[in-house]
Design an enzyme around this catalytic site. Sequence first.
Site, PDB file in Angstrom:
ATOM      1  N   ASP A 158     -53.837  16.691  64.087  1.00  0.00           N
ATOM      2  CA  ASP A 158     -55.118  17.259  63.675  1.00  0.00           C
ATOM      3  C   ASP A 158     -55.212  17.621  62.199  1.00  0.00           C
ATOM      4  O   ASP A 158     -56.064  18.434  61.829  1.00  0.00           O
ATOM      5  CB  ASP A 158     -55.457  18.520  64.498  1.00  0.00           C
ATOM      6  CG  ASP A 158     -55.612  18.229  65.977  1.00  0.00           C
ATOM      7  OD1 ASP A 158     -55.631  17.048  66.345  1.00  0.00           O
ATOM      8  OD2 ASP A 158     -55.707  19.201  66.758  1.00  0.00           O
TER       9      ASP A 158
ATOM     10  N   CYS B 255     -44.822   9.626  72.489  1.00  0.00           N
ATOM     11  CA  CYS B 255     -45.963   8.902  73.043  1.00  0.00           C
ATOM     12  C   CYS B 255     -46.246   9.326  74.477  1.00  0.00           C
ATOM     13  O   CYS B 255     -45.357   9.258  75.327  1.00  0.00           O
ATOM     14  CB  CYS B 255     -45.714   7.406  72.996  1.00  0.00           C
ATOM     15  SG  CYS B 255     -47.130   6.480  73.583  1.00  0.00           S
TER      16      CYS B 255
ATOM     17  N   ASN C 159     -47.324  17.311  62.274  1.00  0.00           N
ATOM     18  CA  ASN C 159     -48.299  16.289  62.670  1.00  0.00           C
ATOM     19  C   ASN C 159     -49.258  16.861  63.717  1.00  0.00           C
ATOM     20  O   ASN C 159     -48.877  17.695  64.525  1.00  0.00           O
ATOM     21  CB  ASN C 159     -47.560  15.057  63.220  1.00  0.00           C
ATOM     22  CG  ASN C 159     -48.481  14.031  63.853  1.00  0.00           C
ATOM     23  OD1 ASN C 159     -48.355  13.708  65.036  1.00  0.00           O
ATOM     24  ND2 ASN C 159     -49.428  13.523  63.097  1.00  0.00           N
TER      25      ASN C 159
ATOM     26  N   GLY D  34     -52.491  10.821  61.059  1.00  0.00           N
ATOM     27  CA  GLY D  34     -52.833   9.678  61.889  1.00  0.00           C
ATOM     28  C   GLY D  34     -54.309   9.364  61.804  1.00  0.00           C
ATOM     29  O   GLY D  34     -54.777   8.681  60.882  1.00  0.00           O
TER      30      GLY D  34
HETATM   31  C1  LIG Z   1     -54.551   4.932  68.694  1.00  0.00           C
HETATM   32  C2  LIG Z   1     -53.275   5.717  68.589  1.00  0.00           C
HETATM   33  C3  LIG Z   1     -52.055   5.057  68.726  1.00  0.00           C
HETATM   34  C4  LIG Z   1     -50.848   5.761  68.615  1.00  0.00           C
HETATM   35  N1  LIG Z   1     -49.669   5.086  68.678  1.00  0.00           N
HETATM   36  C5  LIG Z   1     -48.502   5.729  68.448  1.00  0.00           C
HETATM   37  C6  LIG Z   1     -47.269   5.024  68.359  1.00  0.00           C
HETATM   38  O1  LIG Z   1     -47.213   3.793  68.472  1.00  0.00           O
HETATM   39  N2  LIG Z   1     -46.138   5.747  68.138  1.00  0.00           N
HETATM   40  C7  LIG Z   1     -46.167   7.115  67.989  1.00  0.00           C
HETATM   41  O2  LIG Z   1     -45.118   7.738  67.785  1.00  0.00           O
HETATM   42  N3  LIG Z   1     -47.323   7.805  68.058  1.00  0.00           N
HETATM   43  C8  LIG Z   1     -48.479   7.150  68.260  1.00  0.00           C
HETATM   44  N4  LIG Z   1     -49.664   7.853  68.237  1.00  0.00           N
HETATM   45  C9  LIG Z   1     -49.652   9.287  67.927  1.00  0.00           C
HETATM   46  C10 LIG Z   1     -49.834   9.519  66.423  1.00  0.00           C
HETATM   47  O3  LIG Z   1     -48.732   9.014  65.709  1.00  0.00           O
HETATM   48  C11 LIG Z   1     -49.983  11.017  66.094  1.00  0.00           C
HETATM   49  O4  LIG Z   1     -48.837  11.688  66.538  1.00  0.00           O
HETATM   50  C12 LIG Z   1     -51.220  11.627  66.769  1.00  0.00           C
HETATM   51  O5  LIG Z   1     -52.355  10.799  66.619  1.00  0.00           O
HETATM   52  C13 LIG Z   1     -51.539  13.012  66.188  1.00  0.00           C
HETATM   53  O6  LIG Z   1     -51.783  12.936  64.815  1.00  0.00           O
HETATM   54  P1  LIG Z   1     -53.294  12.948  64.208  1.00  0.00           P
HETATM   55  O7  LIG Z   1     -53.981  14.142  64.784  1.00  0.00           O
HETATM   56  O8  LIG Z   1     -53.080  13.028  62.716  1.00  0.00           O
HETATM   57  O9  LIG Z   1     -53.939  11.660  64.647  1.00  0.00           O
HETATM   58  C14 LIG Z   1     -50.865   7.169  68.382  1.00  0.00           C
HETATM   59  C15 LIG Z   1     -52.097   7.817  68.259  1.00  0.00           C
HETATM   60  C16 LIG Z   1     -53.290   7.111  68.330  1.00  0.00           C
HETATM   61  C17 LIG Z   1     -54.594   7.842  68.162  1.00  0.00           C
END
Ligand SMILES: Cc1cc2nc3c(=O)[nH]c(=O)nc-3n(C[C@H](O)[C@H](O)[C@H](O)COP(=O)(O)O)c2cc1C
Length: 331
Positions: A205, A103, A203, A227
Amino acid sequence: MSVIQIGPYRLTGRALLAPMAGVTDLPFRRLCRRMGAALAAGEMISADPRLWDTRESRRRRDHSDEPEPRVVQIAGGDPVTMADAARRNADAGAQIIDINMGCPAKKVCNRDAGSALLKDESVVAGILQATVRAVDVPVTLKIRTGWDAASRNALAIARIAEDAGIQALAVHGRTRACRFEGDAEYATVAAVKQAVRIPVFANGDIDSPAKALRVLRETGADGVMIGRAAQGRPWIFREIAALLAGDATLQAPAASEVRDIMTAHLRDLYEFYGHEPGARIARKHIGWYCTGRPHAEAFRRSVMQVVSAEAQLAMVREFFDALAGTAAVAA
Ligand SMILES: Cc1cc2nc3c(=O)[nH]c(=O)nc-3n(C[C@H](O)[C@H](O)[C@H](O)COP(=O)(O)O)c2cc1C
């Protein structure tokens, strides 16, 4: 490809829901699991139990009627607190503990947690060892590729994790410095997969079944973690499963099915949060479900004004009924 095993759990697919604070609450996790997500971690919670006695925290820690295995994600910066948090959550029913070292949020990083930890490999080792030792349930880890481009140490962290007894690793293909900018890169994920024997999830995009397939091939990863692409599109999990099973013909759900999925989701939100608060939380999901659909903007503007859950539900039904009717006429 072999079945993914995390401790005693054999996963039923290769696509996981990524933890997203403010999004992956209990209703959304249950929905994504129904749609085929193989795992769905809860929203991150602080390892500090003094912060757990709020309504928000209690909701975040609620896993009622959630399909097994129930995954609780914790974030914190020191081994004793993390081990204690893992133990308390396992005692409360968590079946997998996931550690967040991915994070980038200031709130988390300033407290030396989340992705800030990646800077200090000895602290990482201490936290992982202490947490794994503290519980009988599997512990997994989520990381970025490093702190910044000059210190992309995902490989070293992955080896530390495996040595500490971590049972699966998710890698977001960005550094902390990238936050959410630029495109995720998967070369580091591929290198991590080569370096360890535990399951690795790619993970960042991954926004379509075709991309999931490409990233799996490119990285050799065991699975993908989705995500933002699951927001308003929870059926992406079954679409990925179908494509991986060799079925490229699965269509996006018809408007009538989207209506049914949405109304079930909204009802679950109302029940979980209470009617009016649930309707407020539902707004962002409604916005996501409507993106790209005809007349979405005008609908979005009017539905955002509505306070009552009943009125919101009726408007959503009507909007999707109209879309379903239009589609039927067009067909
Ligand atoms: C609104 C939001 C909240 C997130 N909260 C967390 C979280 O609580 N814990 C975590 O490990 N990653 C968190 N992430 C990161 C996502 O788990 C993920 O790694 C990131 O969005 C990239 O994946 P994606 O491109 O499929 O969205 C968050 C991302 C977003 C957009």
